[in-house]
Design a protein around this motif. Structure first.
Motif, PDB file in Angstrom:
ATOM      1  N   SER A  58       0.825  -1.207   0.000  1.00 39.86           N
ATOM      2  CA  SER A  58       0.000   0.000   0.000  1.00 39.86           C
ATOM      3  C   SER A  58       0.860   1.258   0.000  1.00 39.86           C
ATOM      4  O   SER A  58       1.968   1.283   0.537  1.00 39.86           O
ATOM      5  CB  SER A  58      -0.939  -0.001   1.213  1.00 39.86           C
ATOM      6  OG  SER A  58      -0.192  -0.082   2.407  1.00 39.86           O
ATOM      7  N   ALA A  59       0.328   2.302  -0.630  1.00 40.22           N
ATOM      8  CA  ALA A  59       1.002   3.596  -0.670  1.00 40.22           C
ATOM      9  C   ALA A  59       0.872   4.286   0.683  1.00 40.22           C
ATOM     10  O   ALA A  59      -0.010   3.965   1.481  1.00 40.22           O
ATOM     11  CB  ALA A  59       0.390   4.467  -1.760  1.00 40.22           C
ATOM     12  N   LEU A 147       4.812   0.939   1.215  1.00 44.47           N
ATOM     13  CA  LEU A 147       5.853   1.569   0.401  1.00 44.47           C
ATOM     14  C   LEU A 147       6.714   2.532   1.220  1.00 44.47           C
ATOM     15  O   LEU A 147       7.897   2.699   0.937  1.00 44.47           O
ATOM     16  CB  LEU A 147       5.225   2.302  -0.782  1.00 44.47           C
ATOM     17  CG  LEU A 147       4.681   1.409  -1.901  1.00 44.47           C
ATOM     18  CD1 LEU A 147       3.897   2.239  -2.924  1.00 44.47           C
ATOM     19  CD2 LEU A 147       5.807   0.662  -2.594  1.00 44.47           C
ATOM     20  N   GLY A 148       6.134   3.145   2.231  1.00 41.12           N
ATOM     21  CA  GLY A 148       6.913   4.044   3.084  1.00 41.12           C
ATOM     22  C   GLY A 148       8.015   3.310   3.827  1.00 41.12           C
ATOM     23  O   GLY A 148       9.160   3.774   3.873  1.00 41.12           O
ATOM     24  N   SER A 149       7.680   2.151   4.406  1.00 44.96           N
ATOM     25  CA  SER A 149       8.707   1.398   5.133  1.00 44.96           C
ATOM     26  C   SER A 149       9.715   0.781   4.171  1.00 44.96           C
ATOM     27  O   SER A 149      10.907   0.686   4.485  1.00 44.96           O
ATOM     28  CB  SER A 149       8.070   0.329   6.016  1.00 44.96           C
ATOM     29  OG  SER A 149       7.389  -0.644   5.253  1.00 44.96           O
ATOM     30  N   LEU A 150       9.267   0.382   2.965  1.00 43.45           N
ATOM     31  CA  LEU A 150      10.202  -0.132   1.963  1.00 43.45           C
ATOM     32  C   LEU A 150      11.210   0.943   1.584  1.00 43.45           C
ATOM     33  O   LEU A 150      12.422   0.688   1.515  1.00 43.45           O
ATOM     34  CB  LEU A 150       9.449  -0.601   0.719  1.00 43.45           C
ATOM     35  CG  LEU A 150      10.329  -1.037  -0.465  1.00 43.45           C
ATOM     36  CD1 LEU A 150      11.235  -2.200  -0.088  1.00 43.45           C
ATOM     37  CD2 LEU A 150       9.472  -1.381  -1.685  1.00 43.45           C
ATOM     38  N   TYR A 151      10.728   2.169   1.368  1.00 46.58           N
ATOM     39  CA  TYR A 151      11.612   3.285   1.016  1.00 46.58           C
ATOM     40  C   TYR A 151      12.642   3.509   2.120  1.00 46.58           C
ATOM     41  O   TYR A 151      13.829   3.721   1.856  1.00 46.58           O
ATOM     42  CB  TYR A 151      10.764   4.531   0.796  1.00 46.58           C
ATOM     43  CG  TYR A 151      11.516   5.756   0.327  1.00 46.58           C
ATOM     44  CD1 TYR A 151      12.452   5.687  -0.702  1.00 46.58           C
ATOM     45  CD2 TYR A 151      11.281   7.009   0.901  1.00 46.58           C
ATOM     46  CE1 TYR A 151      13.136   6.820  -1.147  1.00 46.58           C
ATOM     47  CE2 TYR A 151      11.936   8.141   0.473  1.00 46.58           C
ATOM     48  CZ  TYR A 151      12.868   8.039  -0.550  1.00 46.58           C
ATOM     49  OH  TYR A 151      13.529   9.163  -0.979  1.00 46.58           O
ATOM     50  N   GLY A 152      12.193   3.432   3.375  1.00 41.54           N
ATOM     51  CA  GLY A 152      13.118   3.600   4.489  1.00 41.54           C
ATOM     52  C   GLY A 152      14.196   2.532   4.489  1.00 41.54           C
ATOM     53  O   GLY A 152      15.381   2.830   4.674  1.00 41.54           O
ATOM     54  N   HIS A 153      13.812   1.280   4.250  1.00 37.92           N
ATOM     55  CA  HIS A 153      14.791   0.187   4.213  1.00 37.92           C
ATOM     56  C   HIS A 153      15.789   0.379   3.072  1.00 37.92           C
ATOM     57  O   HIS A 153      16.993   0.115   3.234  1.00 37.92           O
ATOM     58  CB  HIS A 153      14.083  -1.156   4.044  1.00 37.92           C
ATOM     59  CG  HIS A 153      13.294  -1.597   5.233  1.00 37.92           C
ATOM     60  ND1 HIS A 153      13.772  -1.486   6.523  1.00 37.92           N
ATOM     61  CD2 HIS A 153      12.050  -2.149   5.331  1.00 37.92           C
ATOM     62  CE1 HIS A 153      12.863  -1.954   7.364  1.00 37.92           C
ATOM     63  NE2 HIS A 153      11.818  -2.359   6.669  1.00 37.92           N
TER      64      HIS A 153
END
Length: 224
Positions: A58-59, A147-153
């Motif tokens: 999810s976005a 997607l927010g946590s993926l970007y952080g990783h």
């Protein structure tokens, strides 16, 4: 910092060449930046589009999608001004894969919407991986809730310091920027120290260096 490249999902493949002129339509780069594009960039490919419909994450408000751009370089260096220009033209977070000869490196800034104007984006300095062989093994994307946590990783994989417990991405990247600023101050002072002839001034500069070194260690510490 990760020493691996990521294996981008096949279903997220986009694979469109992005002409430099398209970037210029959305940004008005200076002549100097245009010359950097000409000298340093052979080809830009919009390689992957990580979005809810392609990878089923999810976005979030700040990360509606993540784009992966591949840049084939003409030279062994690529100015951050080129990357800033592309980041300014594309209104989504971007992970860059830079390619030169048989080497590849990942690079990205922390890019988030401006709280005062959601149509504008705030960008940090750029973080990058080491150069790896293009045939290096790739690892799966980190397990992520959205997607927010993926970007952080993905960003954390480019930073050689661990995030602190409960530290937000914006606080973490701001801390890294302060570390880099302290290091630049130390390098400048070390240069002055090497050229200084007066003993009293050497003592003063050494004291300043010790203070900066202490501040840098505090910023590096895993716990605040």
């Amino acid at each position: 910092m990760s020493e691996n490249l990521f294996s981008w999902p096949k279903q997220a493949a986009f694979g469109r060449v992005l002409p430099k002129t398209k970037i210029y339509e959305h940004v008005k780069p200076t002549q100097a930046v245009k010359e950097l594009f000409v000298r340093q960039v052979e080809q830009i490919v919009w390689q992957y589009k990580l979005a809810p419909e392609t990878i089923h994450l999810s976005a979030t408000k700040s990360v509606p999608e993540i784009q992966v751009f591949s840049i084939k370089q003409k030279t062994d260096t690529l100015s951050n001004e080129v990357l800033r220009c592309i980041d300014q033209a594309v209104q989504f977070p971007i992970i860059f894969e830079l390619k030169y000869e048989d080497k590849i490196s990942m690079k990205a800034c922390y890019k988030r919407p401006n709280e005062a104007d959601r149509n504008k984006w705030v960008r940090s300095e750029y973080f990058s991986s080491d150069w790896l062989n293009t045939d290096s093994d790739r690892v799966p994307l980190p397990m992520s809730l959205d997607l927010g946590s993926l970007y952080g990783h993905l960003l954390e994989a480019l930073i050689p310091v661990d995030a602190r417990q409960g530290e937000s991405l914006s606080t973490f990247t701001a801390r890294i920027e302060r570390m880099h600023a302290k290091q630049r101050e130390m390098d400048k002072l070390a240069g002055r120290l090497a050229n200084e002839k007066q003993f009293n001034r050497k003592v003063e500069i050494n004291a300043q260096l010790r203070g900066l070194r202490s501040e840098l260690e505090e910023l590096k510490a895993h716990e605040a």
